[in-house]
Design a protein around this motif. Structure first.
Motif, PDB file in Angstrom:
ATOM      1  N   GLN A 126       1.003  -1.230  -0.082  1.00 62.71           N
ATOM      2  CA  GLN A 126       0.031   0.002   0.266  1.00 62.71           C
ATOM      3  C   GLN A 126       0.707   1.353  -0.070  1.00 62.71           C
ATOM      4  O   GLN A 126       0.697   2.263  -0.812  1.00 62.71           O
ATOM      5  N   GLU A 127       1.784   1.383   0.761  1.00 62.00           N
ATOM      6  CA  GLU A 127       2.795   2.399   0.888  1.00 62.00           C
ATOM      7  C   GLU A 127       3.545   2.538  -0.332  1.00 62.00           C
ATOM      8  O   GLU A 127       3.676   3.692  -1.048  1.00 62.00           O
ATOM      9  N   LEU A 128       4.036   1.606  -1.037  1.00 55.60           N
ATOM     10  CA  LEU A 128       4.598   1.784  -2.388  1.00 55.60           C
ATOM     11  C   LEU A 128       3.591   2.372  -3.459  1.00 55.60           C
ATOM     12  O   LEU A 128       3.977   3.156  -4.221  1.00 55.60           O
ATOM     13  N   ARG A 129       2.455   1.610  -3.246  1.00 55.45           N
ATOM     14  CA  ARG A 129       1.359   2.389  -4.367  1.00 55.45           C
ATOM     15  C   ARG A 129       1.158   3.448  -4.223  1.00 55.45           C
ATOM     16  O   ARG A 129       1.072   4.476  -5.166  1.00 55.45           O
ATOM     17  N   GLU A 130       1.081   4.058  -2.925  1.00 61.30           N
ATOM     18  CA  GLU A 130       0.775   5.532  -2.870  1.00 61.30           C
ATOM     19  C   GLU A 130       1.690   6.261  -3.071  1.00 61.30           C
ATOM     20  O   GLU A 130       1.508   7.357  -3.690  1.00 61.30           O
ATOM     21  N   SER A 131       3.178   6.023  -2.870  1.00 56.41           N
ATOM     22  CA  SER A 131       4.035   6.854  -3.404  1.00 56.41           C
ATOM     23  C   SER A 131       4.105   7.014  -4.842  1.00 56.41           C
ATOM     24  O   SER A 131       4.442   7.958  -5.279  1.00 56.41           O
ATOM     25  N   GLN A 132       4.087   5.644  -5.492  1.00 56.23           N
ATOM     26  CA  GLN A 132       3.906   5.656  -6.924  1.00 56.23           C
ATOM     27  C   GLN A 132       2.786   6.697  -7.488  1.00 56.23           C
ATOM     28  O   GLN A 132       2.869   7.220  -8.417  1.00 56.23           O
ATOM     29  N   GLU A 133       1.568   6.565  -6.662  1.00 61.18           N
ATOM     30  CA  GLU A 133       0.503   7.275  -7.334  1.00 61.18           C
ATOM     31  C   GLU A 133       0.769   8.834  -6.985  1.00 61.18           C
ATOM     32  O   GLU A 133       0.319   9.542  -8.093  1.00 61.18           O
ATOM     33  N   SER A 134       1.403   9.132  -5.994  1.00 67.48           N
ATOM     34  CA  SER A 134       1.616  10.595  -5.636  1.00 67.48           C
ATOM     35  C   SER A 134       2.745  10.934  -6.732  1.00 67.48           C
ATOM     36  O   SER A 134       2.687  12.131  -7.280  1.00 67.48           O
ATOM     37  N   LEU A 135       3.697  10.235  -7.265  1.00 68.22           N
ATOM     38  CA  LEU A 135       4.686  10.610  -8.136  1.00 68.22           C
ATOM     39  C   LEU A 135       3.874  10.586  -9.684  1.00 68.22           C
ATOM     40  O   LEU A 135       4.203  11.528 -10.383  1.00 68.22           O
ATOM     41  N   GLN A 136       3.052   9.727  -9.838  1.00 65.19           N
ATOM     42  CA  GLN A 136       2.400  10.048 -11.120  1.00 65.19           C
ATOM     43  C   GLN A 136       1.485  11.170 -10.979  1.00 65.19           C
ATOM     44  O   GLN A 136       1.365  11.690 -12.304  1.00 65.19           O
ATOM     45  N   GLU A 137       0.836  11.513 -10.119  1.00 59.57           N
ATOM     46  CA  GLU A 137       0.213  12.783 -10.097  1.00 59.57           C
ATOM     47  C   GLU A 137       1.048  13.940 -10.539  1.00 59.57           C
ATOM     48  O   GLU A 137       0.479  14.853 -10.973  1.00 59.57           O
ATOM     49  N   LEU A 180      -7.746   4.767 -17.937  1.00 59.03           N
ATOM     50  CA  LEU A 180      -8.958   4.498 -16.969  1.00 59.03           C
ATOM     51  C   LEU A 180      -8.968   3.197 -16.556  1.00 59.03           C
ATOM     52  O   LEU A 180      -9.365   2.762 -15.396  1.00 59.03           O
ATOM     53  N   TYR A 181      -8.826   2.247 -17.456  1.00 56.15           N
ATOM     54  CA  TYR A 181      -8.718   0.609 -16.978  1.00 56.15           C
ATOM     55  C   TYR A 181      -7.518   0.539 -16.075  1.00 56.15           C
ATOM     56  O   TYR A 181      -8.011  -0.220 -14.810  1.00 56.15           O
ATOM     57  N   ASP A 182      -6.589   0.947 -16.322  1.00 59.41           N
ATOM     58  CA  ASP A 182      -5.570   0.766 -15.137  1.00 59.41           C
ATOM     59  C   ASP A 182      -5.607   1.198 -13.886  1.00 59.41           C
ATOM     60  O   ASP A 182      -5.571   0.811 -12.734  1.00 59.41           O
ATOM     61  N   ARG A 183      -6.537   2.792 -13.925  1.00 55.67           N
ATOM     62  CA  ARG A 183      -6.875   3.120 -12.742  1.00 55.67           C
ATOM     63  C   ARG A 183      -7.956   2.290 -11.992  1.00 55.67           C
ATOM     64  O   ARG A 183      -7.814   2.201 -10.617  1.00 55.67           O
ATOM     65  N   GLU A 184      -9.023   1.724 -12.742  1.00 53.25           N
ATOM     66  CA  GLU A 184      -9.992   1.059 -12.128  1.00 53.25           C
ATOM     67  C   GLU A 184      -9.588  -0.433 -11.445  1.00 53.25           C
ATOM     68  O   GLU A 184      -9.779  -0.744 -10.369  1.00 53.25           O
ATOM     69  N   MET A 185      -8.447  -0.675 -12.273  1.00 53.37           N
ATOM     70  CA  MET A 185      -7.922  -1.878 -11.984  1.00 53.37           C
ATOM     71  C   MET A 185      -7.022  -1.959 -10.567  1.00 53.37           C
ATOM     72  O   MET A 185      -7.097  -2.493  -9.573  1.00 53.37           O
ATOM     73  N   ALA A 186      -6.563  -0.625 -10.516  1.00 54.51           N
ATOM     74  CA  ALA A 186      -5.637  -0.414  -9.108  1.00 54.51           C
ATOM     75  C   ALA A 186      -6.443  -0.147  -8.117  1.00 54.51           C
ATOM     76  O   ALA A 186      -6.231  -0.590  -7.048  1.00 54.51           O
ATOM     77  N   MET A 187      -7.513   0.485  -8.310  1.00 56.17           N
ATOM     78  CA  MET A 187      -8.567   0.865  -7.250  1.00 56.17           C
ATOM     79  C   MET A 187      -9.382  -0.518  -6.826  1.00 56.17           C
ATOM     80  O   MET A 187      -9.424  -0.636  -5.591  1.00 56.17           O
ATOM     81  N   ALA A 188      -9.688  -1.360  -7.714  1.00 54.81           N
ATOM     82  CA  ALA A 188     -10.267  -2.679  -7.209  1.00 54.81           C
ATOM     83  C   ALA A 188      -9.086  -3.584  -6.475  1.00 54.81           C
ATOM     84  O   ALA A 188      -9.470  -4.062  -5.335  1.00 54.81           O
ATOM     85  N   LEU A 189      -7.692  -3.396  -6.692  1.00 51.91           N
ATOM     86  CA  LEU A 189      -6.997  -4.142  -6.105  1.00 51.91           C
ATOM     87  C   LEU A 189      -6.557  -3.496  -4.844  1.00 51.91           C
ATOM     88  O   LEU A 189      -6.495  -4.242  -3.652  1.00 51.91           O
ATOM     89  N   ASP A 190      -6.789  -2.279  -4.526  1.00 48.78           N
ATOM     90  CA  ASP A 190      -6.490  -1.716  -3.497  1.00 48.78           C
ATOM     91  C   ASP A 190      -7.724  -1.930  -2.595  1.00 48.78           C
ATOM     92  O   ASP A 190      -7.655  -2.318  -1.268  1.00 48.78           O
ATOM     93  N   GLU A 191      -8.934  -1.895  -2.956  1.00 50.84           N
ATOM     94  CA  GLU A 191     -10.095  -2.092  -2.264  1.00 50.84           C
ATOM     95  C   GLU A 191     -10.030  -3.601  -1.747  1.00 50.84           C
ATOM     96  O   GLU A 191     -10.125  -4.060  -0.497  1.00 50.84           O
ATOM     97  N   ASN A 192      -9.564  -4.522  -2.545  1.00 51.49           N
ATOM     98  CA  ASN A 192      -9.335  -6.123  -2.418  1.00 51.49           C
ATOM     99  C   ASN A 192      -8.272  -6.005  -0.987  1.00 51.49           C
ATOM    100  O   ASN A 192      -8.481  -6.865   0.075  1.00 51.49           O
ATOM    101  N   GLN A 193      -7.289  -5.533  -1.151  1.00 45.45           N
ATOM    102  CA  GLN A 193      -6.048  -5.390  -0.249  1.00 45.45           C
ATOM    103  C   GLN A 193      -6.758  -4.789   1.066  1.00 45.45           C
ATOM    104  O   GLN A 193      -6.336  -5.360   2.225  1.00 45.45           O
ATOM    105  N   GLU A 194      -7.172  -3.854   0.918  1.00 47.41           N
ATOM    106  CA  GLU A 194      -7.903  -3.348   2.355  1.00 47.41           C
ATOM    107  C   GLU A 194      -8.777  -4.341   3.107  1.00 47.41           C
ATOM    108  O   GLU A 194      -8.788  -4.462   4.425  1.00 47.41           O
TER     109      GLU A 194
END
Length: 169
Positions: free
Chosen positions: A26-37, A56-70
């Motif tokens: 989660q921390e790695l993804r958050e830092s990657q998202e911050s860099l991407q933004e 859009l597909y990539d973002r939705e997939m990432a959101m689904a994975l985040d939700e599943n991991q949460e």
């Protein structure tokens, strides 16, 4: 047959490793998202529809994975809490012992296989996948379509295609 202290300790260590791994991801993804933004494009005006669709597909997939991991992280925390309370290894619905083999495979399991099948059938778990937003539901029916969605052809008719600038239609 109840779990031994040694089995519980082994499963607890497994839960703690899983928790640490999920939190690090989660921390790695958050830092990657911050860099991407911070380096992403400001406008999508010149973007091709295919590029926007892929993004859009990539973002939705990432959101689904985040939700599943949460959800898994929440289940892990609940399992650790049950260890502290002394109720770990017992089905939350029936009170029956969850077999050690199931817990080795899925240490955060809170139900026996049979109770989980009943829970899934009754919608205790699968409710999270039902779409309840009114824009997705028509005449009280469960529907996975959104009436606001338009085809690419409809969008191109309205807005044109950014990749064919200067070309005659």
């Amino acid at each position: 047959m109840s779990l031994t202290k040694q089995q519980i300790n082994k499963l607890e260590q497994s839960l703690l490793r899983m928790k640490k791994q999920l939190e690090e991801q989660q921390e790695l993804r958050e830092s990657q998202e911050s860099l991407q933004e911070s380096t992403g494009e400001i406008s999508s005006v010149d973007s091709h529809f295919g590029d926007m669709g892929s993004e859009l597909y990539d973002r939705e997939m990432a959101m689904a994975l985040d939700e599943n991991q949460e959800e898994i992280l929440e289940d892990i925390n609940e399992a650790l809490q049950r260890i502290e309370e002394g109720t770990y290894g017992k089905c939350v619905d029936t009170g029956e012992e969850i077999p050690y083999e199931r817990l080795k495979a899925l240490p955060y399991a809170k139900r026996t296989v049979e109770a989980q099948a009943v829970a899934d059938k009754e919608g205790k778990i699968s409710d999270q996948y039902e779409i309840e937003e009114p824009s997705f539901v028509r005449n009280g029916e469960k529907n996975l379509e959104d009436s606001r969605m338009r085809t690419v052809d409809e969008i191109m008719d309205t807005h044109g295609n950014a990749s064919n600038k200067g070309e005659d239609a």
